[in-house]
Design an enzyme around this catalytic site. Structure first.
Site, mmCIF file in Angstrom:
data_model
loop_
_atom_site.group_PDB
_atom_site.id
_atom_site.type_symbol
_atom_site.label_atom_id
_atom_site.label_comp_id
_atom_site.label_asym_id
_atom_site.label_seq_id
_atom_site.Cartn_x
_atom_site.Cartn_y
_atom_site.Cartn_z
ATOM 1 N N GLU A 56 69.229 -45.044 37.247
ATOM 2 C CA GLU A 56 69.434 -46.493 37.093
ATOM 3 C C GLU A 56 70.377 -47.030 38.169
ATOM 4 O OE1 GLU A 56 69.662 -44.097 34.930
ATOM 5 O OE2 GLU A 56 69.643 -44.787 32.860
ATOM 6 N N GLU B 267 71.161 -35.192 41.877
ATOM 7 C CA GLU B 267 72.220 -34.286 41.450
ATOM 8 C C GLU B 267 72.872 -33.597 42.645
ATOM 9 O OE1 GLU B 267 70.536 -31.853 38.328
ATOM 10 O OE2 GLU B 267 70.420 -33.580 36.976
ATOM 11 N N ASN C 216 67.315 -40.005 39.597
ATOM 12 C CA ASN C 216 68.609 -39.306 39.559
ATOM 13 C C ASN C 216 68.733 -38.300 40.704
ATOM 14 O OD1 ASN C 216 66.634 -37.854 38.039
ATOM 15 N ND2 ASN C 216 68.213 -36.646 37.041
ATOM 16 N N CYS D 72 73.019 -41.238 38.459
ATOM 17 C CA CYS D 72 71.887 -41.530 37.578
ATOM 18 C C CYS D 72 70.847 -42.396 38.302
ATOM 19 C CB CYS D 72 72.354 -42.303 36.353
ATOM 20 S SG CYS D 72 73.396 -41.364 35.243
ATOM 21 N N CYS E 26 76.055 -46.381 33.346
ATOM 22 C CA CYS E 26 74.926 -47.211 33.804
ATOM 23 C C CYS E 26 74.891 -48.534 33.049
ATOM 24 C CB CYS E 26 73.608 -46.460 33.635
ATOM 25 S SG CYS E 26 73.421 -45.127 34.835
ATOM 26 N N CYS F 255 73.170 -43.918 30.137
ATOM 27 C CA CYS F 255 74.550 -43.518 29.835
ATOM 28 C C CYS F 255 75.470 -44.733 29.884
ATOM 29 C CB CYS F 255 75.006 -42.444 30.829
ATOM 30 S SG CYS F 255 75.421 -43.099 32.451
#
Ligand code: THU
Length: 160
Positions: A75, A64, A62, A73, A115, A112
């Protein structure tokens, strides 16, 4: 009116040693991939290891951003990298590991919705189920396709 029930199927392991050696390798790489996490805001480190049908393993983590929605994210960093660099190679298995402040979650962190939708897209694009492994310190879950994580998937068929 009829009331219907949907059942999802997955496997649960109490440790990676119960898994195939291929899956064990992917679990280890997802854990390793957490090192690439840039998460100064959430302090939640997510690593992803994505095995492609040609055997290549792509890592993601991830990323940010001070402007929160600009981050991505783990993934999706892995899947988009694979999509950009190996557009014709199907995705085989995606392992994901999430740690809170450096401590691996006991019950595995779950991807999430965005994803899951991206996983579904690549599954559809390549006409091949994508297996998903969620890694926690107390249990590891394995799904044989994205449909078990995202029932009633929205895909391009709905637009035809
Ligand atoms: N995160 C992921 O990398 N994957 C998920 O599926 C859920 C959340 C990241 C995004 C953000 O950097 C941090 O975890 C906290 O939400």
């Amino acid at each position: 009116m009829s009331e219907l029930q949907l059942t999802i199927k997955y496997q649960e392991f109490s440790s990676a040693s119960e898994m195939s050696s291929e899956d064990q390798e992917l679990v280890a790489m997802a854990l390793e991939a957490q090192k690439g996490s840039y998460s100064p805001y959430s302090h939640f480190q997510v690593g992803a290891a994505l095995k492609l049908a040609n055997g290549v393993i792509v890592k993601g983590a991830n990323q940010e951003n001070a402007a929160y929605p600009s981050g991505l994210c783990a993934e999706r960093t892995a899947m988009f990298w694979a999509g950009a660099n190996y557009p014709d190679v199907p995705l085989d298995t995606l392992a994901i590991a999430g740690s809170d402040h450096g401590v691996l979650c006991e019950s595995p962190a779950s991807p999430c919705g965005s994803c899951r939708q991206v996983m579904a897209e690549y599954q559809k694009k390549h006409k091949r189920p994508l297996k998903v492994i969620l890694v926690g310190s107390k249990r590891i879950r394995k799904f044989s396709c994205v449909d078990d994580l995202l029932p009633f998937i929205f895909d391009s068929l709905h637009m035809e």
